[in-house]
Design a protein around this motif. Sequence first.
Motif, short mmCIF file in Angstrom:
data_model
loop_
_atom_site.label_atom_id
_atom_site.label_comp_id
_atom_site.label_asym_id
_atom_site.label_seq_id
_atom_site.Cartn_x
_atom_site.Cartn_y
_atom_site.Cartn_z
N PRO A 130 0.81 -1.22 0.00
CA PRO A 130 0.00 0.00 0.00
C PRO A 130 0.84 1.27 0.00
N ASP A 131 2.14 1.14 0.25
CA ASP A 131 3.03 2.30 0.38
C ASP A 131 3.62 2.76 -0.96
N VAL A 132 3.49 1.96 -2.01
CA VAL A 132 4.18 2.27 -3.27
C VAL A 132 3.73 3.62 -3.80
N PHE A 133 4.70 4.48 -4.11
CA PHE A 133 4.50 5.81 -4.69
C PHE A 133 3.89 6.83 -3.73
N LEU A 134 3.72 6.49 -2.44
CA LEU A 134 3.22 7.48 -1.49
C LEU A 134 4.32 8.49 -1.18
N ASP A 135 3.97 9.78 -1.17
CA ASP A 135 4.94 10.77 -0.70
C ASP A 135 5.06 10.63 0.81
N PHE A 136 6.02 11.37 1.41
CA PHE A 136 6.32 11.08 2.81
C PHE A 136 5.16 11.46 3.72
N GLU A 137 4.42 12.53 3.41
CA GLU A 137 3.26 12.90 4.23
C GLU A 137 2.21 11.80 4.18
N ASN A 138 1.93 11.28 2.99
CA ASN A 138 0.93 10.21 2.87
C ASN A 138 1.43 8.91 3.49
N LEU A 139 2.74 8.65 3.41
CA LEU A 139 3.31 7.47 4.05
C LEU A 139 3.10 7.55 5.56
N ASN A 140 3.31 8.74 6.11
CA ASN A 140 3.09 8.93 7.54
C ASN A 140 1.60 8.74 7.88
N GLY A 141 0.72 9.19 6.96
CA GLY A 141 -0.71 8.96 7.16
C GLY A 141 -1.04 7.48 7.16
N LEU A 142 -0.41 6.71 6.26
CA LEU A 142 -0.61 5.26 6.23
C LEU A 142 -0.14 4.63 7.52
N LYS A 143 1.00 5.08 8.02
CA LYS A 143 1.51 4.57 9.30
C LYS A 143 0.48 4.78 10.41
N ASN A 144 -0.11 5.99 10.46
CA ASN A 144 -1.11 6.29 11.49
C ASN A 144 -2.34 5.40 11.35
N LEU A 145 -2.78 5.17 10.12
CA LEU A 145 -3.95 4.32 9.88
C LEU A 145 -3.68 2.89 10.32
N ILE A 146 -2.50 2.37 9.97
CA ILE A 146 -2.14 0.99 10.35
C ILE A 146 -2.10 0.86 11.87
N ASN A 147 -1.44 1.81 12.53
CA ASN A 147 -1.25 1.69 13.99
C ASN A 147 -2.55 1.90 14.77
N SER A 148 -3.53 2.57 14.17
CA SER A 148 -4.80 2.80 14.87
C SER A 148 -5.81 1.68 14.60
N HIS A 149 -5.51 0.82 13.61
CA HIS A 149 -6.45 -0.23 13.21
C HIS A 149 -6.55 -1.31 14.29
N LYS A 150 -7.79 -1.67 14.66
CA LYS A 150 -8.00 -2.62 15.76
C LYS A 150 -7.99 -4.08 15.31
N GLY A 151 -8.23 -4.33 14.04
CA GLY A 151 -8.32 -5.71 13.59
C GLY A 151 -6.98 -6.28 13.16
N MET A 152 -7.03 -7.50 12.61
CA MET A 152 -5.83 -8.15 12.08
C MET A 152 -5.41 -7.51 10.77
N LEU A 153 -4.10 -7.44 10.57
CA LEU A 153 -3.56 -6.90 9.32
C LEU A 153 -2.50 -7.85 8.78
N LEU A 154 -2.51 -8.06 7.48
CA LEU A 154 -1.43 -8.74 6.77
C LEU A 154 -1.02 -7.80 5.64
N VAL A 155 0.20 -7.26 5.72
CA VAL A 155 0.63 -6.21 4.80
C VAL A 155 1.92 -6.63 4.11
N VAL A 156 1.86 -6.75 2.78
CA VAL A 156 3.08 -6.94 1.99
C VAL A 156 3.75 -5.57 1.87
N THR A 157 4.97 -5.46 2.35
CA THR A 157 5.68 -4.18 2.23
C THR A 157 7.18 -4.41 2.27
N HIS A 158 7.90 -3.53 1.56
CA HIS A 158 9.36 -3.48 1.64
C HIS A 158 9.80 -2.14 2.20
#
Length: 579
Positions: A184-212
């Motif tokens: 989900p991080d591909v081509f995200l600028d740094f502000e949006n990447l930080n937004g993705l980090k916040n969304l992931i860390n606030s999510h209450k359910g299970m997550l399986l994320v392919v990322t490098h």
Amino acid sequence: MIKVDNLSFSFPQKELYKNISFTLEEAQHCAFIGTSGNGKSTLIDILMDPERYLFEGKLEIDPTCRIGHVSQFPQFDKTKETTVYEYLGEEYFKIQNEITAICTEMETSSDIEPLLEKYQFALDALDSIGGEDFESNISKKLNLANLMKLKDLKVSDLSGGEFKLIQVMKEMLSRPDLMIMDEPDVFLDFENLNGLKNLINSHKGMLLVVTHNRYLLNHCFNKIIHLEITEIQEFEGRYIDYNFSLLQTKVELQELKIAEDEELERNENIIANLRVIATYNSEASRGKALKARVKFQERLEARRIKAPFVDIKQPNISFGMDTEMEDTTVVQVDHYSAAFEELLLDNVSFEIKSADKVAIIGSNGTGKTTLLRDIFKNNHESIKINDDAKVAYLSQNQGEVLKESNTILEEFIDAGFKTYDEVRSFIASYGFEGEIVNQRISSLSGGEKNMLQLAKAAASKANVLLLDEPTSHLDIYSQIALEKAIADYKGAILMISHDFYSVVNGMDYVLIIEDKTIRKMSIRKFRQMIYASHFDKDYLEKEQNKRSIEMKIEVALKNNEFELAKVWVDELEALIKLL
């Protein structure tokens, strides 16, 4: 909620998994990692729709488990006129309208029982996605990602990175038991990447994320699933601790391997001597001794350590040049402007010297790719390229550089190689060996395609590299190999990147796009800017120090200096505690 037990699966040309097992349980935020082309996306497809695949082994999914999915390249129907708010609340508004329609029908219907059943079913569906709190949940998600400003914009007006984040939010708002995201991080600028980090860390359910992405890996996950060469390894804990565990294991295994190799060599010498003796001494006891030694040798070979997770082959990326240029300007941009439906860049000027390594930084949709493509095409009146410059281009739109219908061999023959053997010899160091060279490029993973682009750029012997998101889709081992290649390169590099590790580790300075113009910024000031928004003090210095110690461990291992390697491992452990 999900259990994979001894699962095996192969394509006709490639075995992907051999008796792999792992579990996914409630509250786990799991990163799914591994080198490109080993089958991470295919395994996700199997989890999403197991009926499509003929695999061996068991896949147990709790029948009540609802799975959400964000694909690697989510698509939006551009003809659909809807705002971000309407798009995020699509399911909620649909159920609300259904409830209203049922209530209206109940006012005039004589057969109320089936309508009551439909009404209760709709209420349950509404409750499963957060019920009456849904509208406030939309605002919470937008605020988390710092995208409230997009609420009333049309989805069709979003940049690719913004739409990717909106897609993540939409899936999270549906409250699946397991949410699967493929890069989900591909081509995200740094502000949006930080937004993705916040969304992931606030999510209450299970997550399986392919990322490098090293930033996400270091800040978001409490479990690692690592796929390499048909095998899987699970690790409960942070990625940084997993990486350290691998390094510790590598030191121990290599020390043990040296001892094993010495034992194998001694036994081989004994077998050789026994064979010599057997040529002139035919006693039965001599033959038995030889057979016993050969069987012993076979047992030693059988238990030789196989460690796919600690001995991953890093590609050998190397950018050479046909012509090394003296200190001169290779790219001159004067009063450049670009527009796409609206003005992106206005009256921009800068120059790149023959040994400059420069990153272009800016939010999604600010014209970075348009600028780089215009420099490569060299047909814009505001852009001048030095006559002695030989330019190579890596595109985030991989089809610009690679012909998808070609096989890998054909692609490099088209690039000027004379024979297939010459191609095979060259691309082996980039990780393309065996039957894969006969595959069509369209069948490759995103990371493999980017690695092919890097191989083509290296083969061109260019003295100016234009790189548009070169680390996107690349596994971490390839990212580090690319950083080393950039550091060793003597020519000029102009690179669009949202990977601050690559920028900080390899660039001389950055060009930042703000308010439709470009300004130059030193790496020191760029770091300070990043710190101010996203990091604890000295975080990047600690990261660089960590990498430096890891390299010292690698050197010690190459020289079989195991005691010294252990000293550096202890120092690394102390540093990791600070991170």
